[in-house]
Design a protein around this motif. Structure first.
Motif, PDB file in Angstrom:
ATOM      1  N   ARG A 257       0.830  -1.212   0.000  1.00 15.42           N
ATOM      2  CA  ARG A 257       0.000   0.000   0.000  1.00 15.42           C
ATOM      3  C   ARG A 257       0.861   1.258   0.000  1.00 15.42           C
ATOM      4  N   PHE A 258       1.943   1.243   0.787  1.00 15.54           N
ATOM      5  CA  PHE A 258       2.791   2.427   0.920  1.00 15.54           C
ATOM      6  C   PHE A 258       4.056   2.371   0.064  1.00 15.54           C
ATOM      7  N   GLY A 259       4.358   1.204  -0.500  1.00 14.08           N
ATOM      8  CA  GLY A 259       5.614   1.064  -1.234  1.00 14.08           C
ATOM      9  C   GLY A 259       6.818   1.090  -0.324  1.00 14.08           C
ATOM     10  N   VAL A 260       6.636   0.633   0.914  1.00 12.88           N
ATOM     11  CA  VAL A 260       7.717   0.579   1.912  1.00 12.88           C
ATOM     12  C   VAL A 260       7.843  -0.873   2.357  1.00 12.88           C
ATOM     13  N   PRO A 261       8.928  -1.570   1.982  1.00 14.36           N
ATOM     14  CA  PRO A 261       9.002  -3.022   2.161  1.00 14.36           C
ATOM     15  C   PRO A 261       8.841  -3.515   3.596  1.00 14.36           C
ATOM     16  N   ASP A 262       9.185  -2.687   4.575  1.00 18.11           N
ATOM     17  CA  ASP A 262       9.111  -3.148   5.960  1.00 18.11           C
ATOM     18  C   ASP A 262       8.091  -2.373   6.789  1.00 18.11           C
ATOM     19  N   LEU A 263       7.104  -1.778   6.146  1.00 19.13           N
ATOM     20  CA  LEU A 263       6.188  -0.930   6.907  1.00 19.13           C
ATOM     21  C   LEU A 263       5.385  -1.729   7.933  1.00 19.13           C
ATOM     22  N   ALA A 264       4.950  -2.927   7.578  1.00 20.54           N
ATOM     23  CA  ALA A 264       4.189  -3.727   8.547  1.00 20.54           C
ATOM     24  C   ALA A 264       5.013  -3.965   9.809  1.00 20.54           C
ATOM     25  N   ARG A 265       6.289  -4.244   9.639  1.00 16.67           N
ATOM     26  CA  ARG A 265       7.155  -4.430  10.807  1.00 16.67           C
ATOM     27  C   ARG A 265       7.291  -3.131  11.594  1.00 16.67           C
ATOM     28  N   ARG A 266       7.395  -2.023  10.912  1.00 15.17           N
ATOM     29  CA  ARG A 266       7.501  -0.736  11.607  1.00 15.17           C
ATOM     30  C   ARG A 266       6.244  -0.442  12.415  1.00 15.17           C
ATOM     31  N   VAL A 267       5.099  -0.731  11.839  1.00 10.82           N
ATOM     32  CA  VAL A 267       3.850  -0.505  12.554  1.00 10.82           C
ATOM     33  C   VAL A 267       3.817  -1.350  13.825  1.00 10.82           C
ATOM     34  N   GLN A 268       4.195  -2.609  13.696  1.00 12.14           N
ATOM     35  CA  GLN A 268       4.197  -3.486  14.874  1.00 12.14           C
ATOM     36  C   GLN A 268       5.221  -3.026  15.908  1.00 12.14           C
ATOM     37  N   GLN A 269       6.400  -2.649  15.467  1.00 11.51           N
ATOM     38  CA  GLN A 269       7.461  -2.263  16.392  1.00 11.51           C
ATOM     39  C   GLN A 269       7.151  -0.965  17.135  1.00 11.51           C
ATOM     40  N   THR A 270       6.465  -0.042  16.482  1.00  6.37           N
ATOM     41  CA  THR A 270       6.168   1.235  17.115  1.00  6.37           C
ATOM     42  C   THR A 270       4.932   1.184  18.008  1.00  6.37           C
ATOM     43  N   GLY A 271       4.061   0.213  17.786  1.00  6.83           N
ATOM     44  CA  GLY A 271       2.804   0.168  18.518  1.00  6.83           C
ATOM     45  C   GLY A 271       1.762   1.118  17.962  1.00  6.83           C
ATOM     46  N   ARG A 272       2.065   1.758  16.837  1.00 13.13           N
ATOM     47  CA  ARG A 272       1.077   2.636  16.204  1.00 13.13           C
ATOM     48  C   ARG A 272       0.204   1.782  15.274  1.00 13.13           C
ATOM     49  N   THR A 273      -0.600   0.948  15.875  1.00 13.11           N
ATOM     50  CA  THR A 273      -1.298  -0.100  15.137  1.00 13.11           C
ATOM     51  C   THR A 273      -2.753   0.211  14.835  1.00 13.11           C
ATOM     52  N   GLY A 274      -3.395   1.038  15.664  1.00 12.31           N
ATOM     53  CA  GLY A 274      -4.834   1.159  15.598  1.00 12.31           C
ATOM     54  C   GLY A 274      -5.495  -0.027  16.284  1.00 12.31           C
ATOM     55  N   TRP A 275      -6.824  -0.081  16.200  1.00 14.92           N
ATOM     56  CA  TRP A 275      -7.553  -1.140  16.903  1.00 14.92           C
ATOM     57  C   TRP A 275      -8.877  -1.417  16.210  1.00 14.92           C
ATOM     58  N   TYR A 276      -9.532  -2.479  16.691  1.00 15.79           N
ATOM     59  CA  TYR A 276     -10.799  -2.916  16.129  1.00 15.79           C
ATOM     60  C   TYR A 276     -11.915  -2.849  17.167  1.00 15.79           C
ATOM     61  N   TYR A 277     -13.152  -2.741  16.639  1.00 13.13           N
ATOM     62  CA  TYR A 277     -14.350  -2.808  17.466  1.00 13.13           C
ATOM     63  C   TYR A 277     -15.236  -3.961  17.022  1.00 13.13           C
ATOM     64  N   ARG A 278     -15.932  -4.542  17.992  1.00 13.38           N
ATOM     65  CA  ARG A 278     -17.115  -5.354  17.719  1.00 13.38           C
ATOM     66  C   ARG A 278     -18.337  -4.445  17.903  1.00 13.38           C
ATOM     67  N   VAL A 279     -19.430  -4.778  17.251  1.00 22.46           N
ATOM     68  CA  VAL A 279     -20.637  -3.952  17.306  1.00 22.46           C
ATOM     69  C   VAL A 279     -21.615  -4.578  18.289  1.00 22.46           C
ATOM     70  N   LEU A 280     -21.907  -3.866  19.374  1.00 20.92           N
ATOM     71  CA  LEU A 280     -22.845  -4.352  20.385  1.00 20.92           C
ATOM     72  C   LEU A 280     -24.279  -3.983  20.042  1.00 20.92           C
ATOM     73  N   GLN A 281     -24.456  -2.855  19.400  1.00 19.90           N
ATOM     74  CA  GLN A 281     -25.793  -2.403  18.983  1.00 19.90           C
ATOM     75  C   GLN A 281     -25.676  -1.768  17.611  1.00 19.90           C
ATOM     76  N   THR A 282     -26.366  -2.315  16.649  1.00 17.42           N
ATOM     77  CA  THR A 282     -26.317  -1.774  15.293  1.00 17.42           C
ATOM     78  C   THR A 282     -27.079  -0.452  15.235  1.00 17.42           C
ATOM     79  N   GLY A 283     -26.777   0.344  14.216  1.00 18.51           N
ATOM     80  CA  GLY A 283     -27.455   1.627  14.089  1.00 18.51           C
ATOM     81  C   GLY A 283     -26.881   2.430  12.941  1.00 18.51           C
ATOM     82  N   THR A 284     -27.343   3.644  12.802  1.00 23.53           N
ATOM     83  CA  THR A 284     -26.894   4.543  11.745  1.00 23.53           C
ATOM     84  C   THR A 284     -25.856   5.505  12.307  1.00 23.53           C
TER      85      THR A 284
END
Length: 226
Positions: free
Chosen positions: A126-153
């Motif tokens: 995506r970024f054209g940087v061969p080791d970016l996935a490793r950099r993301v993991q090493q820095t902890g700048r990963t983001g996060w995920y949610y599960r949806v407890l109540q659907t809505g708009t």
């Protein structure tokens, strides 16, 4: 309460690969229905490892973009939110403040932090940087995920409001440190294994390490090409 930018994307060919990916997200200007599998109109190409109940919504802090620009210069994917495949972008909220199990109201929906993001090799393309996935993991700048407890708009500009904290001591930063830095801290691993608000797949990492006394090999996820 922080206003959100909402982003979605369709699966498309990944640069430099034969694989399809939904990693390229763009902002939307209209309300979206948020279901248990994610936002309407959003796609994931490989449902074995992306999307699903525990990864219905991806949140990536806008705060990290300036750090990445300082390290990687002004790559096109860093000029606006959406570079990391996020569905939600906000400023002022990072892995240091957010904990597993945190429940937020967003528009007409309720969402709960389920796990951190495990970066994969598609970021490299995506970024054209061969080791970016490793950099993301090493820095902890990963983001996060949610599960949806109540659907809505949910509409662009709706505010993310913290409703409850079920495991406030288990910030995403602490979880990242235990899994990727202090990797065989048995006390921390036992805590992760017992953390019932954490996605089952992540609890299994801790269980396997406790049983095997070994850390899993990440090379296929971080460096793969297909």
């Amino acid at each position: 309460m922080r206003p959100v930018t909402l982003l979605t994307g369709c699966a498309a060919p990944l640069p430099g690969s034969t694989a399809l990916s939904g990693i390229c997200k763009t902002p939307v200007s209209h309300p979206l229905t948020l279901g248990t599998q994610g936002f309407e109109g959003d796609e994931q190409a490989d449902r074995r490892v992306h999307g699903g109940i525990e990864k219905a919504v991806h949140h990536y802090p806008l705060d990290h973009y300036s750090d990445w620009r300082a390290e990687l210069s002004d790559l096109p994917a860093l000029t606006a939110p959406g570079g990391f495949g996020e569905n939600i972008s906000t400023a002022g909220l990072t892995e240091t403040e957010v904990a597993v199990g945190d429940i937020f109201r967003l528009g007409g929906a309720l969402i709960q932090v389920s796990q951190g993001r495990q970066p994969c090799w598609k970021l490299n393309h995506r970024f054209g940087v061969p080791d970016l996935a490793r950099r993301v993991q090493q820095t902890g700048r990963t983001g996060w995920y949610y599960r949806v407890l109540q659907t809505g708009t949910v509409a662009p500009g709706d505010r993310l409001e913290l409703i409850d904290r079920l495991a406030p001591d288990w910030t995403l930063r602490r979880l990242w440190h235990a899994l990727y830095v202090d990797r065989m801290n048995l006390t921390e691993l036992a805590g992760i294994a017992a953390l019932n608000v954490l996605a089952e797949g992540w609890r299994k990492y801790a269980v396997r390490r406790l049983e095997s006394r070994r850390v899993e090999d990440w090379s296929a996820r971080l460096d793969g090409t297909q």
